[in-house]
Design a protein around this motif. Structure first.
Motif, short mmCIF file in Angstrom:
data_model
loop_
_atom_site.label_atom_id
_atom_site.label_comp_id
_atom_site.label_asym_id
_atom_site.label_seq_id
_atom_site.Cartn_x
_atom_site.Cartn_y
_atom_site.Cartn_z
N PRO A 61 1.76 3.26 -4.19
CA PRO A 61 0.70 2.41 -4.74
C PRO A 61 -0.70 2.82 -4.30
O PRO A 61 -1.62 2.82 -5.12
N SER A 62 -0.88 3.15 -3.03
CA SER A 62 -2.22 3.48 -2.56
C SER A 62 -2.73 4.77 -3.19
O SER A 62 -3.89 4.86 -3.58
N LEU A 63 -1.86 5.78 -3.31
CA LEU A 63 -2.24 7.03 -3.96
C LEU A 63 -2.55 6.79 -5.43
O LEU A 63 -3.53 7.32 -5.97
N ASP A 89 1.72 12.80 5.30
CA ASP A 89 1.82 11.35 5.16
C ASP A 89 1.03 10.93 3.93
O ASP A 89 0.56 11.78 3.16
N THR A 90 0.88 9.64 3.73
CA THR A 90 0.22 9.17 2.51
C THR A 90 -1.22 9.65 2.42
O THR A 90 -1.70 10.06 1.36
N VAL A 91 -1.94 9.60 3.54
CA VAL A 91 -3.35 10.00 3.53
C VAL A 91 -3.49 11.49 3.27
O VAL A 91 -4.31 11.92 2.44
N LEU A 107 0.80 -1.22 0.00
CA LEU A 107 0.00 0.00 0.00
C LEU A 107 0.84 1.27 0.00
O LEU A 107 0.58 2.19 -0.79
N TRP A 108 1.82 1.33 0.90
CA TRP A 108 2.43 2.62 1.20
C TRP A 108 3.85 2.77 0.70
O TRP A 108 4.41 3.87 0.79
N ILE A 109 4.44 1.73 0.19
CA ILE A 109 5.85 1.78 -0.18
C ILE A 109 5.99 1.66 -1.70
O ILE A 109 5.38 0.77 -2.30
N ALA A 159 15.74 -3.01 7.50
CA ALA A 159 15.14 -2.77 8.82
C ALA A 159 13.64 -2.58 8.60
O ALA A 159 13.22 -2.01 7.58
N ARG A 160 12.86 -3.07 9.54
CA ARG A 160 11.42 -2.91 9.38
C ARG A 160 11.03 -1.44 9.35
O ARG A 160 10.05 -1.06 8.71
N ALA A 161 11.81 -0.61 10.02
CA ALA A 161 11.52 0.82 10.02
C ALA A 161 11.65 1.42 8.62
O ALA A 161 11.05 2.46 8.33
N PHE A 162 12.41 0.76 7.74
CA PHE A 162 12.58 1.29 6.39
C PHE A 162 11.25 1.32 5.63
O PHE A 162 11.11 2.06 4.65
N ALA A 163 10.29 0.51 6.06
CA ALA A 163 8.97 0.52 5.41
C ALA A 163 8.37 1.91 5.44
O ALA A 163 7.78 2.37 4.46
N SER A 164 8.49 2.59 6.58
CA SER A 164 7.97 3.96 6.67
C SER A 164 9.02 4.98 6.26
O SER A 164 8.68 6.01 5.67
#
Length: 949
Positions: free
Chosen positions: A475-477, A820-822, A67-69, A753-758
């Protein structure tokens, strides 16, 4: 008029052609619909039915990675590579027990009760219970807190810490206990024969992998329930760490209170961590499901057991003692909650639609038994619903997914659709006395001539803004903008066709004096209500507002207020933070959101954890380079707080047990492999076995390790203060890894790192937002220039859009929102809405032909002001109830669109008329108007002769 000839530029000629052509088209289009309404109604319904067939391919997407990456980002590519080459077989479940003091007999009894429910949890198919689902580790039965030296014939040590990596705020503490639990001169993997050593390993019992202070009392639940306060405090302080994992028990406590001697006397919370095993064999056999929350492929039995665990936690939460709180997180929770959230707030749409319907009903018709428009109001709402079905159906057919932010689309289309409907009705009400003498087809054509051009301008600019948004990397946008663009197209088509067709039928009913609710009843003129002409908003705009706004003092105040608002919100735009966290998409009332809130307060993060992965290479010959690389990493002391690499322990192991100056002394490849196997089965090196993948499974009885296909090392970032710190840190570390001087092997190496997702989303979201806004504004200018065909008017429209966007962006900061994305999606949508308010006014100003600009501005506000206000206010009514939502998507949408409607209406209905009254352009050329009027009259005569009325 001869003085206006020099202004007949190329743009004017284009203007004449475009405006004249569009007006001519919509004039004839209105006539055609009026003469054959049933054909157009059936045609629109057929379009909806055909489009809706695509709903069979409807697909929801909840995975944050999808969705966000950006799908071309390193995080997504590396995550996919890890799934294929380094899959994890472990999942983590956590719970936090909180009370004023959890270290009391009452608190421990409560924890024992919950532990019993966990142990009794069973999947609904009966295949898994906690005992069968848990991840098991070999363990030697010994005192958990002692570190006694043992002789060779009686070793007392834990040989195996075989567990997969997991992401939590505590995973770095699992092996914090680095003091040896055995005689440091005795290394069983070397000093014992391989056969004896491996036989010894095979005899060890296994225990469920769990981090829990109840381990202090060996999970004897009856004993725990009988503990006294003194026994609890003594147990907590005498036990140091788990004999199974090395996890320090005080690390599991939150809000710890110590006395002067450092003795723990109380704690606000206790954390437990449960680790269950994924059945990789079942997955390979096809019995798998996709956990949409984590993106992991999980066997179905594991998901069913996790569902039972959630139910056990929920039952425990309900039965919690007074002033005790249980917060919990299960691996499948994110997917479950985010999926339910997508459609969970549909009640707001229903309530908003009902309120908008009532508003439209009151404003669309008149207070009269005949001229009320109940059914036409429903038709206007139905047009929006048809556009939604068309959008969802066609997008599903194209394979475009539906995500969490898409739930705001109906509110958006409702606002746009109602705006178009009010414009059509306003143009009908603005017909002159002469025009009202024409037959119904010509009257409808005349009204649609002006309304059609106006809604075309706004619809095309909306579509262009969304089309630009669809080119984004997010992707979400991208998905949302595709849905929105098709939805706006549908709204435009159905309002200009389906609604107009029903309008003509309704108008025939009115002219036949039939009842608005029961059309079979005919009313005499004498029975018509005395309030039928009651139109307070139209009266306000015509008799009061349009005159007041052209007074010079009022103009001055409006301009000063606009400048002050711009300065304040420009400062807010400078201060606004760029921050994104997928956790925000959880409703604040959900159990998972409450868990994260409690975790952040009671167990604050000390920096994000990550890993560096290496693919296949000749590890023996690359060890000198590995040492230099690790030294470079450790030297980044401003961004890295700690590292944990298998290399350091292995080097010490080789130096100590094999008397080699490693890696300076070259060793043979076979010695490297043998010694690495010994190290990975030693007490100090066993925990690093999960940091490797080999070409074939590693067994204790193997003489040497197989070829290494993947290895990894762990590290922890320092605690950063926002994107301005963590984004440069991420990029620097990526560069270091990329430039590492390893020459052999497949060349695969990356940091993850999981933080890289955001973080990677934050890296692109600012660029994506301002890129999309700039291009969308450019498209707005081009489209309005083509359709309004006047440079000065288009500049004024663009100015209003720019002022609105700056004010919205600045006010977002003062209202506690971030980029942010939203919010990025909502800001792209905002361009489409705020251009509507200004474009309607600018276009109407161009067709007004009065002596002065003041008179033209007054006429513009009087004729189009009510419709613009209705459109904005009805949009506000559609989402006003979202203020009560606890969804991040809906609350962000509410806040931004309150700002968009407020600032958009101000700049469209207040600021723009003032500017137009001062420096507005001249109206369209007389020749254009005369040509259109002549064609209209000619067409009207033709219709009069053939109209079947």
């Amino acid at each position: 008029m001869g003085e206006t000839k020099p202004k007949d530029t190329l743009l004017s000629k284009v203007s004449n052609k475009i405006v004249g052509g569009l007006e001519q088209f919509f004039f004839r289009w209105g006539i055609c619909i009026t003469l054959n309404p049933s054909y157009f109604i059936i045609g629109c319904l057929a379009i909806v039915c055909i489009s809706s067939a695509g709903l069979v391919y409807f697909r929801q997407e909840n995975s944050p990675t999808k969705l966000w990456i950006p799908q071309n980002s390193g995080f997504v590519q590396n995550t996919d590579w890890l799934k294929d080459n380094f899959p994890t077989d472990m999942r983590i479940q956590m719970a936090i027990f909180r009370s004023e003091n959890i270290l009391t007999p009452h608190g421990l009894k409560w924890m024992a009760d919950v532990q019993e429910r966990i142990e009794n949890s069973k999947s609904e198919n009966g295949k898994l219970s906690w005992d069968k689902a848990c991840y098991r580790l070999p363990v030697v039965q010994n005192s958990m807190s002692t570190r006694k030296k043992r002789s060779a014939d009686g070793p007392d040590f834990n040989l195996d810490f075989d567990f997969s990596d997991f992401e939590s705020k505590f995973d770095d503490n699992v092996f914090n206990n680095t003091e040896p639990m055995y005689d440091s001169d005795f290394e069983p993997s070397v000093d014992l024969s391989q056969a004896l050593f491996c036989e010894l390993v095979s005899t060890f019992d296994e225990r469920c992998f769990e981090n829990n202070i109840l381990e202090i009392w060996k999970y004897d639940l009856e004993k725990i329930r009988r503990l006294t306060q003194e026994e609890i405090i003594d147990g907590i302080n005498s036990a140091n760490a788990s004999s199974l994992t090395g996890m320090k028990f005080d690390e599991l406590l939150g809000g710890v209170v110590r006395n002067e001697s450092g003795y723990i006397v109380a704690a606000e919370s206790a954390l437990i961590q449960l680790f269950n095993k994924i059945n990789l064999t079942a997955i390979e056999g096809g019995a798998s499901s996709n956990d949409v929350g984590t993106g992991e492929i999980v066997d179905q039995d594991t998901l069913l057991w996790e569902k039972a665990l959630i139910e056990a936690f929920q039952e425990s939460e309900i039965n919690s003692p007074d002033f005790h709180n249980l917060y919990f997180s299960v691996a499948r929770s994110f997917g479950d909650i985010s999926g339910a959230t997508i459609l969970g707030d549909s009640r707001y749409l229903a309530v908003g639609t009902m309120v908008v319907f009532i508003y439209v009903l009151v404003m669309l018709g008149k207070f009269d038994l005949v001229e009320n428009r109940v059914y036409l109001s429903l038709i206007g709402i139905l047009c929006v619903a048809m556009a939604i079905f068309m959008s969802y159906g066609l997008c599903s057919l194209m394979g475009v997914f539906y995500g969490p932010v898409h739930s705001i689309l109906p509110f958006l289309l409702l606002g746009i659709g109602i705006d178009d409907m009010f414009v059509i009705i306003q143009c009908w009400n603005n017909l002159s006395a002469e025009e009202q003498e024409f037959t119904l087809p010509v009257r409808v054509g005349t009204a649609l001539k002006h309304a059609g051009v106006s809604i075309t301008v706004t619809s095309i600019t909306d579509i262009a803004a969304f089309a630009i948004g669809a080119t984004t990397e997010l992707p979400s946008l991208q998905s949302f903008c595709i849905y929105a663009a098709i939805g706006v197209i549908g709204t435009y088509i159905f309002q200009a066709t389906f609604f107009v067709a029903w309008f003509t039928i309704d108008q025939k009913r009115i002219e036949a004096k039939r009842d608005g609710v029961v059309p079979c009843i005919v009313h005499n003129a004498q029975k018509r209500s005395q309030f039928r002409e009651f139109a307070p908003l139209q009266s306000f705009f015509t008799n009061h507002y349009s005159r007041w706004i052209t007074f010079t003092p009022v103009k001055t105040i409006i301009i000063i207020f606009t400048l002050l608002s711009l300065c304040l919100n420009a400062w807010g735009s400078y201060l606004i933070r760029q921050e994104f966290n997928p956790i925000w998409f959880l409703p604040t009332s959900s159990y998972l959101s409450k868990f994260f809130t409690a975790q952040e307060r009671l167990y604050p993060n000390n920096g994000e954890r990550g890993s560096i992965y290496f693919g296949s290479m000749n590890y023996n010959t690359e060890m000198l380079k590995m040492e230099k690389f690790l030294e470079d990493i450790r030297n980044q002391t401003d961004i890295i707080s700690s590292t944990d690499s298998w290399y350091d322990g292995f080097k010490e192991f080789v130096v100590k047990k094999h008397d080699q100056d490693f890696p300076k002394n070259n060793i043979s490849d076979i010695d490297f492999r043998i010694w690495l196997r010994q190290y990975l089965y030693s007490p100090s090196g066993a925990k690093y076995r999960i940091k490797f993948r080999f070409s074939s499974p590693l067994r204790c009885t193997d003489n040497a390790v197989p070829n290494i296909t993947v290895s990894s090392m762990d590290f922890r970032f320092k605690l950063f203060n926002g994107p301005s710190e963590h984004l440069p840190a991420m990029m620097r570390l990526k560069t270091l890894v990329k430039n590492a001087d390893f020459t052999s092997g497949d060349g695969i190496r990356f940091v993850w790192a999981r933080a890289f997702a955001s973080w990677e989303t934050e890296e692109v979201i600012g660029h994506e937002l301002y890129r999309n806004l700039a291009i969308a504004m450019g498209c707005v200018f081009v489209m309005t220039l083509i359709l309004i065909a006047n440079v000065r008017s288009c500049i004024f429209v663009l100015l209003c859009v720019t002022l609105t966007m700056v004010n919205v962006n600045g006010s977002m900061h003062f209202w506690g929102l971030t980029i942010d994305t939203v919010s990025c999606i909502n800001l792209v949508l905002a361009i489409g809405l705020c251009v509507d308010y200004a474009a309607h006014i600018a276009h109407t100003f161009m067709i007004q032909r009065h002596e002065s600009k003041n008179e033209r501005a007054r006429a513009t506000v009087a004729s189009m002001g009510p419709a613009v206000f209705h459109g904005g206010f009805s949009t506000f009514l559609a989402f006003i109830f979202l203020a009560d939502s606890d969804s991040h998507v809906f609350t962000t949408f509410f806040k931004i669109f309150v700002l968009v409607v407020g600032y958009g209406l101000f700049h469209g209905l207040v600021f723009l008329p003032v500017i137009l009254s001062l420096i507005g352009p001249e109206p369209y050329q007389d020749e254009v108007k005369n040509e259109v009027v002549r064609s209209r009259v000619n067409s009207g005569n033709e219709v009069k002769e053939s109209e079947p009325l």
